[in-house]
Design a protein around this motif. Structure first.
Motif, PDB file in Angstrom:
ATOM      1  N   TYR A 104      -6.547   4.580  -0.128  1.00 17.88           N
ATOM      2  CA  TYR A 104      -5.407   4.457  -1.032  1.00 17.88           C
ATOM      3  C   TYR A 104      -5.905   4.484  -2.463  1.00 17.88           C
ATOM      4  O   TYR A 104      -7.102   4.113  -2.750  1.00 17.88           O
ATOM      5  CB  TYR A 104      -4.676   3.249  -0.929  1.00 17.88           C
ATOM      6  CG  TYR A 104      -3.951   2.993   0.551  1.00 17.88           C
ATOM      7  CD1 TYR A 104      -2.834   3.481   0.753  1.00 17.88           C
ATOM      8  CD2 TYR A 104      -4.746   2.453   1.635  1.00 17.88           C
ATOM      9  CE1 TYR A 104      -2.170   3.463   1.913  1.00 17.88           C
ATOM     10  CE2 TYR A 104      -3.971   2.414   2.916  1.00 17.88           C
ATOM     11  CZ  TYR A 104      -2.861   2.865   3.084  1.00 17.88           C
ATOM     12  OH  TYR A 104      -2.176   2.664   4.207  1.00 17.88           O
TER      13      TYR A 104
ATOM     14  N   ALA B 155      -7.602  -3.611   0.382  1.00 11.88           N
ATOM     15  CA  ALA B 155      -7.074  -2.346   0.669  1.00 11.88           C
ATOM     16  C   ALA B 155      -8.009  -1.423   1.588  1.00 11.88           C
ATOM     17  O   ALA B 155      -7.774  -0.823   2.482  1.00 11.88           O
ATOM     18  CB  ALA B 155      -6.595  -1.441  -0.485  1.00 11.88           C
TER      19      ALA B 155
ATOM     20  N   GLU C 193       0.648   4.176  -2.730  1.00 10.33           N
ATOM     21  CA  GLU C 193       0.170   5.565  -2.186  1.00 10.33           C
ATOM     22  C   GLU C 193       1.015   6.650  -3.115  1.00 10.33           C
ATOM     23  O   GLU C 193       0.842   7.803  -3.326  1.00 10.33           O
ATOM     24  CB  GLU C 193       0.467   5.583  -0.824  1.00 10.33           C
ATOM     25  CG  GLU C 193       0.163   6.831  -0.202  1.00 10.33           C
ATOM     26  CD  GLU C 193       0.321   6.661   1.179  1.00 10.33           C
ATOM     27  OE1 GLU C 193      -0.764   6.985   1.773  1.00 10.33           O
ATOM     28  OE2 GLU C 193       1.299   6.180   1.865  1.00 10.33           O
TER      29      GLU C 193
ATOM     30  N   LEU D 121       0.874  -1.150  -0.065  1.00 12.75           N
ATOM     31  CA  LEU D 121      -0.131   0.108  -0.007  1.00 12.75           C
ATOM     32  C   LEU D 121       1.023   1.289   0.104  1.00 12.75           C
ATOM     33  O   LEU D 121       0.392   2.173  -0.617  1.00 12.75           O
ATOM     34  CB  LEU D 121      -1.017  -0.010   1.365  1.00 12.75           C
ATOM     35  CG  LEU D 121      -2.220  -1.031   1.255  1.00 12.75           C
ATOM     36  CD1 LEU D 121      -2.874  -1.186   2.215  1.00 12.75           C
ATOM     37  CD2 LEU D 121      -2.738  -0.978  -0.008  1.00 12.75           C
TER      38      LEU D 121
ATOM     39  N   CYS E 138      -6.302   2.888  -5.083  1.00 12.19           N
ATOM     40  CA  CYS E 138      -5.957   1.606  -5.905  1.00 12.19           C
ATOM     41  C   CYS E 138      -6.596   1.707  -7.065  1.00 12.19           C
ATOM     42  O   CYS E 138      -6.392   0.505  -7.985  1.00 12.19           O
ATOM     43  CB  CYS E 138      -6.948   0.536  -4.761  1.00 12.19           C
ATOM     44  SG  CYS E 138      -5.908   0.254  -3.311  1.00 12.19           S
TER      45      CYS E 138
END
Length: 102
Positions: free
Chosen positions: A57, A51, A18, A14, A59
């Motif tokens: 995030y 997530a 980011e 993650l 994603c």
């Protein structure tokens, strides 16, 4: 998979996600290479599917090696288009035009 997929690995994946800037995409394999797990693109995909339980995030900026969007996630296309990510067709981004250079 419980032994392989621990919280340290989840946050490692993650933290890379980011870093993907708006208007760019990264592939599952690319993220796997960045964390030193070249052969674990599917593991990255598994992390992406979880997530939402770990925070917010981007994603939507993660696609497969061909630029294919996540099947069944209709919002992904709209989120990418809002960032001016060029689309190749209905289900694929133009990966050559928008892949994040790591």
């Amino acid at each position: 998979m419980g032994r392989i997929l621990d919280e340290h690995l989840i946050y490692e994946v993650l933290s890379v996600v980011e870093e993907i800037p708006a208007g760019k995409v990264a592939t599952y394999g690319q993220i796997a290479r960045l964390i030193g797990r070249d052969k674990n693109a599917r593991l990255v995909g598994r992390v992406m599917s979880m997530a939402e339980y770990y925070g917010s995030y981007p994603c939507h900026r993660v696609v497969n090696h061909a630029g294919r969007l996540v099947p069944g996630w209709k919002e992904q296309r709209a989120l990418l288009e809002a960032e001016n990510v060029p689309m190749k067709n209905e289900n694929h981004v133009n990966i050559k035009a928008c892949q994040w250079a790591d």
